[in-house]
Design an enzyme around this catalytic site. Structure first.
Site, short mmCIF file in Angstrom:
data_model
loop_
_atom_site.label_atom_id
_atom_site.label_comp_id
_atom_site.label_asym_id
_atom_site.label_seq_id
_atom_site.Cartn_x
_atom_site.Cartn_y
_atom_site.Cartn_z
CG ASN A 260 0.72 6.23 -0.03
OD1 ASN A 260 1.75 7.05 -0.44
ND2 ASN A 260 0.38 5.13 0.49
CD GLU A 261 -4.58 11.94 -0.14
OE1 GLU A 261 -5.30 10.69 -1.02
OE2 GLU A 261 -5.09 12.71 0.52
#
Ligand code: F6R
Length: 640
Positions: free
Chosen positions: A164-165
């Site tokens: 989850n950037e």
């Protein structure tokens, strides 16, 4: 008791999640593995499944190793465990060398009694049109299992959890994402180079993670310290997805000292608690105050101390002036152009001893270029000032040579032999073998031993060239080729007796008065740390010997970081010409220029990193109000 309560009242926390700090990653990993084992056993007693969320990467490896040990030695069973991994690169097939499926099998699943049908990892080879369905089913499966009992997390340098950037939404679910540039750069090491790193991945969402009943995030090493501070003390923001964890009811961050180093309670402990004003703490506080206020030390006032949480220090001294002058003088005395000691000088306040004027010096360099990159200016001064300088290259550095570079050299030998009519069937054999291997080599595949030898020889030649350039004879250049390094893969063997013996024998043979070693704990691939452990072990083994009583150990840092200013005990200045000369010394390492293999996350060339760092160190001294030098190399003395 009353004192305890008072102390508690005085402790101010800046931390928005529970944080546990351990002395080492090993101790922390053991505690986390214990927690997981306790959960599994408790579930077994109740006849229930334990649903674990697992992570990959460097961070959780020791936890897995400890779980394997418990399985093998303490009969911990995983029969009731269902495992869901966070993520997988897209589109990597499960059997690909760098796939997370493979990682999990090699680092955990193959060594325990878990039912492989209960090991779920997003499938990296899912066809594009099936991804949405695949992700929905992954979510559904987790729900059906009653959600995750325990989620283990690492953290990316950009604050990602899973993949989850930055920018990920708090309610996001399992999905296909595009990898952030920092993530790809960090992964470049595993994949050989950046171009080979996938651009996409499938990851559990932030929302999926937050539904877990318990979350433990691990982080080791100073490279993670900056992002840990943001995630723990900063606001909840999509720019640091790990900060979403602040909203979870049962989360814990488990850190080693290095990853915790930027937290307020470590960085500026006087702001969170009563501190004991040791000399080290005073230096830390005064340098921090000066840099923070952008004011030279000698200009700091009583008000500056009072307004910045340092009134207790001021009370101890009475006047800012007295503290200022004391710390200023201490810093002044760390600066020396005589790293081997200044002959015939009063050395009572100098970092090194004046006598004997000519010293035997042994520089340990983990890779064949760390000596010149990290302490090239000091190396040159030691030689110019007449000391007997030896360099020991600890590892061959062979995995960091590009295939086409090896190809070029093999071809050179073949052409050379042809031109001079030399018949050498052995080199023809190596040529043919290497060439046919290179033609079919897969990304990240292990080189044949012949090819590794060729690559090692290339780096050896470069190191010899640097030593010639600096001015030491070949007999003072030692190639240790430590065995722990020689796996041909990113993953190294553990350091062992054979390595310790090589290092110990060399120290005993040279009987140095000064040893320099890379004290770099931020090395992304850990080799520096292992090489340092080797030196520490050797000096422990030898310390009772007479010659060791006079041997001082100085630590330099590798190319990624510098010692904090308050820790520096010797700072060796460089003139602009000396900086240039050092640059030419680094240039001798031709195979490490221009898009080197295993570049890590820093795209600058090594000479650029070295110069920028040495300029920065000089600039910090100058900002504190000391003389302005072009550049400086810094060292900390290690007392053993
Ligand atoms: C791994 C994962 C990532 C890593 C993170 C840290 O499954 O999802 O979030 O935990 O990138 O990686 P390392 O541990 O290699 O520093």
């Amino acid at each position: 008791m009353i004192t305890d309560i008072l102390n508690l009242a005085q402790t101010i926390s800046f931390e928005k999640v529970p944080v546990s700090i351990y002395e080492s990653a090993a101790g922390a990993s053991k505690a986390v593995a214990d927690e997981i084992a306790t959960l599994i056993k408790a579930k077994q007693r109740k006849g229930e499944k334990a649903v674990l969320g697992l992570a990959t990467g460097a961070t959780p490896k020791k936890v897995y190793a400890e779980l394997i040990r418990m399985h093998q030695q303490e009969r911990l069973s995983f029969y009731n465990v269902i495992a869901f991994n966070l993520d997988e690169y897209y589109s990597l097939q499960p059997e690909a060398l760098q796939s997370y499926r493979r990682f999990m099998e090699e680092n955990l699943f193959n060594h325990i009694d878990i039912d492989k049908n209960n090991c779920f990892i997003p499938h990296g080879g899912t066809p594009a049109e099936m991804i949405k369905l695949h992700c929905e089913e992954y979510e559904k499966k987790i729900e059906e299992c009653g959600r995750l009992d325990f989620q283990l997390l690492g953290i990316g340098r950009n604050g990602h959890i899973g993949f989850n950037e930055p920018g990920s939404h708090q309610n996001s679910v399992t999905r296909l994402i595009t990898l952030d540039n920092i993530t790809r750069l960090d992964a470049a090491y595993e994949f050989g180079n950046l171009a080979n790193v996938p651009r996409k991945a499938i990851t559990m969402g932030v929302g999926t993670i937050l539904k877990s009943k318990r979350i433990v995030l691990l982080a080791w090493g100073e490279r993670k310290a900056g992002v840990i501070k943001q995630a723990v003390e900063g606001p909840v923001t999509e720019f640091i997805p790990a900060s979403y964890l602040q909203g979870h009811y049962n989360v814990e961050f488990v850190l080693d000292e290095n990853a915790a180093a930027e937290l307020t309670r470590k960085k500026t402990p006087w702001l969170t608690d009563e501190v004991e004003w040791s000399n080290g703490m005073i230096k830390k506080a005064v340098t921090h105050l000066s840099l923070n206020l952008n004011k030279p030390i000698l200009k700091l006032t009583n008000n500056d101390y009072n307004e910045n949480g340092l009134s207790s220090l001021l009370a101890l001294y009475g006047q800012a002036y007295d503290i200022n002058i004391e710390v200023f003088n201490q810093l002044q005395r760390t600066i020396t152009g005589w790293p081997g000691g200044k002959p015939n000088a009063d050395d009572s306040k100098r970092p090194e001893r004046a006598n004997p004027a000519k010293k035997r010096v042994l520089i340990f360099s983990p890779h064949p270029d760390d000596d010149i990159i990290s302490m090239g200016g000091t190396f040159q001064r030691l030689v110019d000032q007449g000391h007997e300088v030896h360099v020991a290259y600890q590892t061959s550095g062979n995995i960091a040579v590009a295939d086409d570079e090896a190809w070029r050299f093999i071809e050179f030998v073949k052409d050379y032999n042809n031109q001079f009519g030399i018949v050498n069937t052995e080199s023809d054999k190596i040529y043919n073998e290497a060439l046919s291997f290179l033609k079919i080599k897969k990304n990240g595949e292990k080189d044949t031993s012949a090819l590794r030898r060729v690559k090692g020889i290339i780096r050896r030649g470069e190191a010899k060239n640097t030593c010639r350039f600096v001015g030491i004879p070949q007999e003072q250049v030692h190639f240790l080729n430590l065995p722990f390094y020689e796996t041909g893969l990113v993953e190294k063997s553990p350091i062992g007796e054979a390595d310790f013996k090589i290092i110990t024998d060399l120290i005993e043979q040279i009987k140095p008065l000064q040893i320099y070693a890379a004290g770099d704990l931020a090395d992304p691939h850990g080799t520096h740390k292992v090489c340092l452990d080797g030196v520490f072990e050797a000096v422990q083994r030898l310390k009772q010997k007479d010659f060791m009583k006079d041997c001082w150990l100085w630590l330099y840092k590798g190319a990624w970081a510098e010692w904090d200013i308050d820790l520096i005990e010797m700072a060796v200045p460089m003139s602009p010409d000396q900086v240039l000369k050092k640059r030419y010394g680094i240039f001798k390492h031709q195979s490490q220029k221009d898009g080197v293999v295993f570049q890590g996350s820093d795209s600058r060339e090594f000479w650029q990193r070295a110069e920028e760092r040495n300029w920065a160190t000089a600039a910090v001294y100058n900002k504190l109000g000391l003389a302005e030098y072009e550049a400086m190399e810094a060292f900390v003395r290690w007392h053993y």
